[in-house]
Design an enzyme around this catalytic site. Structure first.
Site, mmCIF file in Angstrom:
data_model
loop_
_atom_site.group_PDB
_atom_site.id
_atom_site.type_symbol
_atom_site.label_atom_id
_atom_site.label_comp_id
_atom_site.label_asym_id
_atom_site.label_seq_id
_atom_site.Cartn_x
_atom_site.Cartn_y
_atom_site.Cartn_z
ATOM 1 N N HIS A 27 41.523 -16.755 13.079
ATOM 2 C CA HIS A 27 42.049 -16.644 11.500
ATOM 3 C C HIS A 27 41.234 -15.209 10.909
ATOM 4 O O HIS A 27 40.379 -14.802 11.216
ATOM 5 C CB HIS A 27 41.932 -17.959 10.703
ATOM 6 N N ASP A 56 40.478 -14.368 6.920
ATOM 7 C CA ASP A 56 40.298 -15.145 5.905
ATOM 8 C C ASP A 56 41.176 -14.880 4.686
ATOM 9 O O ASP A 56 41.666 -13.943 4.338
ATOM 10 C CB ASP A 56 38.658 -14.705 5.329
ATOM 11 N N HIS A 99 38.681 -13.852 13.386
ATOM 12 C CA HIS A 99 37.221 -14.289 14.106
ATOM 13 C C HIS A 99 37.468 -15.939 14.254
ATOM 14 O O HIS A 99 38.470 -16.461 13.891
ATOM 15 C CB HIS A 99 36.211 -14.221 12.869
ATOM 16 N N ARG A 141 27.779 -16.487 2.846
ATOM 17 C CA ARG A 141 28.695 -15.835 2.864
ATOM 18 C C ARG A 141 29.235 -15.026 1.446
ATOM 19 O O ARG A 141 29.116 -15.883 0.468
ATOM 20 C CB ARG A 141 30.005 -16.469 3.537
#
Length: 323
Positions: free
Chosen positions: A103, A105, A257, A272
């Site tokens: 995917h 993000d 990723h 993150r």
């Protein structure tokens, strides 16, 4: 360590994606000339990683803000004090969710993030790698006929994996409708144009891309499944092995990723932050190809393939040695 443009070093690690940045301390201020080197390397290599960065979440946020304004994820485990900070702390009691899938993000947003940054805090002894794939190289790996076929197509993106977070009771249904109104399905070009490099990017992913506009469901599913396979080609990938105090940032506009969940039930903790992006631009075959000078397939030209020395052979027998 003195953060200067003279000390920084960019080391390419993958053929089509991935580079290590050395000679920089992310806990210190970074001047404009040094950041320009990082920014240029970011666009060129799409994934950058920095080893041995003993930084706090404030340092991480400050470094990320060099790239742009931070965004807040509507579904992730955000910090209560700093909503822009996502804390992935997974273990036996809190298994990882939804990231073992190729995917980009948050493409369910009208303006998906331009970049994502992770800082490794607790890393399992074995496993827990993240695999990245260049969707620039993935696009170039398509045949010319396929590139022409998908040119101009648009795809609908939806927050489908996060629908599992809502129950079936009335309160949950009301909550789901709230988020459906906030994040209705959006359409993005199947082939996007990177806003800095100008290169074409294959911009569909199996996590959020649900349907090609103007196609029957069966046609759309067949085409999407075929395009999803491009991310799985190892030649377009870079596999990152985590270590404590490693920082990784990737270009969400051109990278997908996959977080490998092989470390469960061991603990893995990463912080993150995500940098806001802009409207996804369509790539035009007729207009934009003229701007790309190094637009070559990352795979060998089939007319020049020599099969690595392989040739058909009749059964071979050793000649007996005469005494």
């Amino acid at each position: 360590m003195d953060n200067s443009s003279h000390s920084i070093k960019i080391i390419q690690k993958g053929m089509h994606i991935g580079a290590q940045v050395e000679g920089i301390d992310l806990s210190k201020n970074i001047d404009q000339s040094t950041f320009k080197i990082i920014e240029d390397a970011f666009v060129e290599h799409e994934v950058l990683f920095f080893r041995n960065q003993q930084i706090t979440s404030d340092h991480q946020i400050k470094f990320a803000e060099n790239f742009g304004e931070l965004s807040i994820h509507p579904f992730s485990p955000n910090s209560e004090k700093i909503p822009e900070l996502i804390i992935f702390d997974n273990n036996e009691d809190n298994p990882p969710f939804g990231t073992d899938c190729w995917h980009s993000d948050e493409t369910f947003r009208d303006t998906p993030p331009m970049a994502t940054m992770l800082h490794g805090l607790i890393i399992p002894e074995i496993g827990g790698d993240t695999v990245f794939t260049s969707m620039t190289a993935s696009y170039e790996g398509l045949s010319d006929k396929m590139k022409h076929f998908i040119s101009g197509l648009e795809c609908i993106h939806d927050f489908k994996p996060f629908r599992a977070l809502f129950g079936n009771d009335e309160k949950s249904k009301i909550e789901l409708r709230y988020f459906e109104d906030l994040y209705p399905p959006v359409s993005h070009p199947v082939v996007s144009k990177h806003p800095i490099s100008g290169k074409p990017v294959l911009f569909v992913n199996p996590q959020f891309s649900v349907r090609i506009k103007g196609m029957a469901e069966s046609e759309s599913r067949t085409l999407l499944n075929q395009l999803f396979e491009q991310a799985k080609i190892p030649e377009f990938q870079f596999r990152h092995q985590w270590a404590v105090d490693t920082v990784v940032i990737w270009d969400n506009r051109s990278v997908q990723h996959y977080a490998v969940h092989d470390y469960f039930p061991a603990r893995r903790k990463l912080n993150r932050v995500t940098i806001k992006g802009e409207k996804v631009l369509p790539f035009s075959e007729t207009n934009d190809l003229r701007l790309i000078k190094d637009n070559k397939s990352p795979l060998p030209d089939q007319s020049k393939v020599s099969h690595g020395g392989h040739i058909p052979k009749r059964p071979l027998a050793r000649n007996p040695v005469k005494s």
